[in-house]
Design an enzyme around this catalytic site. Structure first.
Site, PDB file in Angstrom:
ATOM      1  N   ASP A 148      20.452   5.744 -24.801  1.00 52.98           N
ATOM      2  CA  ASP A 148      19.318   5.780 -23.877  1.00 52.98           C
ATOM      3  C   ASP A 148      18.213   6.661 -24.470  1.00 52.98           C
ATOM      4  O   ASP A 148      18.480   7.759 -24.970  1.00 52.98           O
ATOM      5  CB  ASP A 148      19.750   6.342 -22.519  1.00 52.98           C
ATOM      6  CG  ASP A 148      18.624   6.290 -21.494  1.00 52.98           C
ATOM      7  OD1 ASP A 148      18.441   5.237 -20.872  1.00 52.98           O
ATOM      8  OD2 ASP A 148      17.915   7.318 -21.337  1.00 52.98           O
ATOM      9  N   ASN A 179       5.948   6.495 -21.525  1.00 51.33           N
ATOM     10  CA  ASN A 179       5.057   5.426 -21.061  1.00 51.33           C
ATOM     11  C   ASN A 179       3.849   5.988 -20.326  1.00 51.33           C
ATOM     12  O   ASN A 179       2.721   5.525 -20.516  1.00 51.33           O
ATOM     13  CB  ASN A 179       5.817   4.464 -20.140  1.00 51.33           C
ATOM     14  CG  ASN A 179       6.550   3.382 -20.902  1.00 51.33           C
ATOM     15  OD1 ASN A 179       6.147   2.993 -21.994  1.00 51.33           O
ATOM     16  ND2 ASN A 179       7.638   2.882 -20.331  1.00 51.33           N
ATOM     17  N   ASP A 186       6.206   0.060 -25.847  1.00 58.33           N
ATOM     18  CA  ASP A 186       6.807  -1.131 -26.470  1.00 58.33           C
ATOM     19  C   ASP A 186       6.998  -0.916 -27.970  1.00 58.33           C
ATOM     20  O   ASP A 186       8.030  -1.295 -28.544  1.00 58.33           O
ATOM     21  CB  ASP A 186       5.925  -2.358 -26.235  1.00 58.33           C
ATOM     22  CG  ASP A 186       5.966  -2.827 -24.786  1.00 58.33           C
ATOM     23  OD1 ASP A 186       6.865  -2.387 -24.039  1.00 58.33           O
ATOM     24  OD2 ASP A 186       5.098  -3.633 -24.406  1.00 58.33           O
ATOM     25  N   GLU A 216      15.122   0.950 -21.512  1.00 52.67           N
ATOM     26  CA  GLU A 216      15.268   1.763 -22.718  1.00 52.67           C
ATOM     27  C   GLU A 216      16.734   1.988 -23.082  1.00 52.67           C
ATOM     28  O   GLU A 216      17.052   2.877 -23.873  1.00 52.67           O
ATOM     29  CB  GLU A 216      14.569   3.122 -22.521  1.00 52.67           C
ATOM     30  CG  GLU A 216      15.207   4.059 -21.508  1.00 52.67           C
ATOM     31  CD  GLU A 216      14.758   3.820 -20.070  1.00 52.67           C
ATOM     32  OE1 GLU A 216      14.924   4.741 -19.248  1.00 52.67           O
ATOM     33  OE2 GLU A 216      14.250   2.718 -19.769  1.00 52.67           O
TER      34      GLU A 216
END
Length: 335
Positions: free
Chosen positions: A209, A217, A226, A252
């Protein structure tokens, strides 16, 4: 496991167009047509030919019944098609060249009952014999020539169509099983492999993770997020050896399956992944780390439980401060 030849598999050999279903319908239509020929030739007094078609109908019906019951075919499909073609040759020789047109459905059926190369050979035999018998029956060279060219065109078209459809099916399968953003296998592929026992008899499962990804983000934007996902996936692929499987489970989160590897080696691989990602130059100069839960699985049936245990270890790594590899049996030092 070795793939059996089309001659052995009968209905099950072709892979394109869902051939077993189409073969079933072709067989059903044949059984509806043959009684007409049986009655016709019985009325004309040709009892031998009528009896031949009765036997052929019985064989086809037996194969169809076995197929509907998901059993192996008593009579191989190639043999059945050959018998049908032999009956067509008898009709051409004894009742005129108009019967030669049955060669077209016989040739097309071969591509749905047999493996493609077997169908090509069968089609070539049909061309040679039908052209020869038609010429012998009618002494019409141009009719025989046109018949042969039409059959060859049909064979080439069927081959091209099925190869093209097979290629499109493979592309569709890739679209369904691979994540478009990272190029990793997706959760659907993971579940499909789990159901089919594609993870072998044991190994190590890594649950990865990206730490604080929501904050990444929010700070750098979703496009940068991305790019980071793609970069993290690429870094993991660089570390993994051939035979390891990388999946993007969602968001993620990634899962890595290390086949036939002991748990201590799995810890080393996980630690190397953690270190490589923490030291890698990331898009937008973001500081990116990952937390990893590591768990072994001893059999295919244990994989789902192992994934849940790896998720628990991942949560422990998060609680311990992130940027860590966690397994209660193998303690990884803090970075």
């Amino acid at each position: 496991m070795a793939v059996k030849s089309g001659f052995i598999n009968g209905f099950k050999a072709p892979g394109a167009l869902g051939a077993p279903l189409i073969a079933k319908y072709i067989t059903t239509i044949t059984l509806l047509i043959l009684p007409v020929a049986i009655v016709k030739y019985a009325i004309k007094g040709n009892y031998g030919l009528s009896a031949y078609f009765v036997a052929l109908s019985a064989i086809i019906a037996l194969d169809l019944w076995a197929h509907m019951k998901s059993r192996s075919l008593p009579i191989n499909a190639v043999m059945v098609l050959s018998a049908v073609h032999f009956g067509d040759l008898i009709l051409i020789a004894g009742h005129g060249v108009s019967s030669a047109f049955w060669a077209f459905p016989i040739t097309i059926a071969g591509f749905f009952f047999c493996a493609h190369w077997t169908a090509l050979v069968l089609g070539a035999v049909v061309v040679v014999l039908d052209v020869a018998v038609s010429y012998w029956a009618a002494q019409d060279f141009w009719f025989s020539f046109r018949l042969g060219m039409a059959l060859i065109t049909t064979i080439l078209f069927m081959r091209y169509a099925l190869v093209t459809i097979g290629r499109l099916q493979a592309q569709l399968k890739d679209t369904l099983n691979y994540d478009a953003l990272t190029g990793c296998r997706n959760r659907r592929a993971f579940m499909a492999l789990e159901q089919k026992g594609g993870f072998g008899s044991g190994g190590v499962l890594l649950f990865v993770d990206i730490d604080h990804f929501k904050e990444i983000n929010d700070r750098y934007g979703h496009f940068a997020g991305d790019d980071i996902l793609r970069c993290v996936a690429a870094q993991m692929r660089d570390v993994l050896h051939e035979g390891s499987m990388l999946f993007r489970i969602g968001g993620e989160e990634f899962a890595i399956v290390l086949l036939n590897l002991p748990e201590d080696m799995g810890m080393r691989v996980a630690e190397r992944i953690r270190r490589v990602i923490s030291e890698a130059a990331m898009p937008a100069q973001a500081r990116v780390t990952v937390s990893i839960g590591v768990e072994r699985y001893s059999a295919h049936a244990d994989l789902g439980a192992a994934l849940r245990r790896a998720d628990d270890h991942l949560y422990m790594a998060k609680q311990a401060g992130r940027n860590r590899v966690m397994n209660p049996r193998h303690v990884s030092p803090a970075p």
